[in-house]
Design a protein around this motif. Structure first.
Motif, PDB file in Angstrom:
ATOM      1  N   HIS A  38      44.996  52.857  32.498  1.00 12.78           N
ATOM      2  CA  HIS A  38      45.533  53.237  33.805  1.00 12.78           C
ATOM      3  C   HIS A  38      45.889  54.715  33.793  1.00 12.78           C
ATOM      4  O   HIS A  38      46.046  55.312  32.728  1.00 12.78           O
ATOM      5  N   ASP A  80      39.696  52.220  35.156  1.00  2.00           N
ATOM      6  CA  ASP A  80      41.100  52.103  35.579  1.00  2.00           C
ATOM      7  C   ASP A  80      41.251  50.944  36.570  1.00  2.00           C
ATOM      8  O   ASP A  80      40.895  51.061  37.732  1.00  2.00           O
ATOM      9  N   THR A  82      43.717  49.763  38.189  1.00  5.50           N
ATOM     10  CA  THR A  82      44.938  49.808  38.987  1.00  5.50           C
ATOM     11  C   THR A  82      44.607  49.444  40.435  1.00  5.50           C
ATOM     12  O   THR A  82      43.837  50.146  41.081  1.00  5.50           O
ATOM     13  N   ALA A 279      48.856  54.221  30.021  1.00 10.21           N
ATOM     14  CA  ALA A 279      48.965  54.930  31.296  1.00 10.21           C
ATOM     15  C   ALA A 279      49.689  56.251  31.073  1.00 10.21           C
ATOM     16  O   ALA A 279      50.414  56.414  30.089  1.00 10.21           O
TER      17      ALA A 279
END
Ligand SMILES: [Zn+2]
Length: 346
Positions: A38, A80, A82, A279
């Motif tokens: 992330h 990623d 997210t 992250a």
């Protein structure tokens, strides 16, 4: 109507591409890929209410620095996942990506929940068991048109099931993800909880929906030491995300490495990806709690995990399979270039 001569296949087959924050790139150019990282994991509602020191400029600058450091180690792509529920914001992420243009950032659409759907969706068609779920159209729009009115398209779909098990909200999102996948061909990543063997539930629902397991990555498979269970999922066709290196509090480093090495020994290198689930900013915990996880960062896999796997006899060819070939194969949407992309090696 003019007559056309038959063309050799090579000139009519489009070069497969994968969407990134800054646009499509050739799948063959993805290179060394961390399949689950992330950039910002945020809780926007809570941050709006309680956080007084969020400095957007400093956060973007910090992320740029961390990602440039990662790129300098030879990693050329991060994936990623997210999505809604983790604070996805492509406007902010594009500010970062534009300053690290030689690192591909592949982004997702979907909803991340372990329990209920976000309240935004609660009364939106939820009562209709076979009716169209508005989530599906939103996911498809992110994949085909772009996210948040930007040019960035989602390359894959993300949902989750954790130790709470298959709640109605979890199942609703999983089915919506499956239907958006069948519409677009975009691959799926499911956050799973291998300790409760949630992969079996995911398999049941996705099979009902008609999803091919080879298009699905089961994230966090590496939290388990049950190699027989993992091998069974791999035999079914799933890609296993060995993607939480550095989260030693869930499973220590030595055990994570040993599971990957054992699965490689048994011939499953073509069924695994390596990553950290790290992250630049993660707002679920206080900084002092995060400080207790010194290896949970972007550089751990190349710096520590790969040498440790080498020590346990994992061959370089298998490293390339896990870090380059498998993420590329999973991300390359077959319907766009008319080939399976699955080399079947395991
Ligand atoms: Zn994650």
């Amino acid at each position: 109507m003019t007559e056309t001569l038959p063309q050799p296949a090579s000139t009519t087959t489009p070069v497969p591409t994968v969407e990134t924050v800054l646009g499509p790139v050739a799948a063959d150019a993805l290179g060394t890929t961390l399949a689950h990282e992330h950039v910002f994991v945020r809780t926007p509602d809570s941050q709006t209410n309680w956080v007084r020191d969020w400095d957007d400029e400093a956060q973007v600058a910090g992320a740029v620095e961390r990602l440039r450091e990662l790129r300098a180690t030879g990693v050329t792509t991060i994936v990623d996942p997210t999505v809604d529920g983790l604070g996805r914001d492509l406007v902010r992420l594009r500010l970062v990506a534009e300053q690290v243009p030689d690192l591909n950032i592949v982004v997702a659409t979907g909803v991340y929940t372990y329990t209920d759907v976000p309240h935004y969706f609660t009364y939106r068609a939820a009562a209709l068991p076979d009716g169209p779920d508005p989530m599906v159209d939103l996911f498809v729009r992110d994949i085909r048109e772009g996210i948040q009115d930007t040019d960035t398209k989602a390359a894959f779909l993300k949902c989750a099931i954790d130790e709470h098990g298959p709640t109605p909200g979890v199942e609703r999102v999983l089915r919506a993800v499956a239907r958006a996948h069948l519409t677009t061909g975009a691959p799926i990543m499911v956050h799973t909880h291998p300790g409760t063997r949630s992969g079996a539930y995911v398999h049941r629902v996705l099979t009902e929906e008609g999803v091919d397991p080879t298009r699905v990555q089961l994230a966090h498979s590496g939290d388990s030491t049950d190699t027989d269970h993992l091998a069974e999922l791999a035999d079914t066709g799933y890609l296993l995300g060995m993607d939480r290196f550095g989260l030693d509090v869930i499973l220590p480093f030595a055990e994570r490495v040993a599971v990957v090495a054992e699965l490689c020994r048994r011939g499953y290198a073509a069924s695994m990806t390596l990553s950290q689930d790290a992250a630049c900013h993660f707002d679920w915990a206080d900084p002092d709690l995060l400080a207790a996880l010194p290896n949970w960062h972007y550089l751990h896999v190349l710096r520590d995990v790969v040498p440790a796997l080498r020590e346990l006899g994992v061959e370089e060819r298998d490293m390339t399979t896990m870090l380059v070939d498998n993420p590329r194969r999973w991300l390359t949407t077959p319907s766009l270039h008319h080939r399976t992309g699955h080399d079947g090696r395991r």
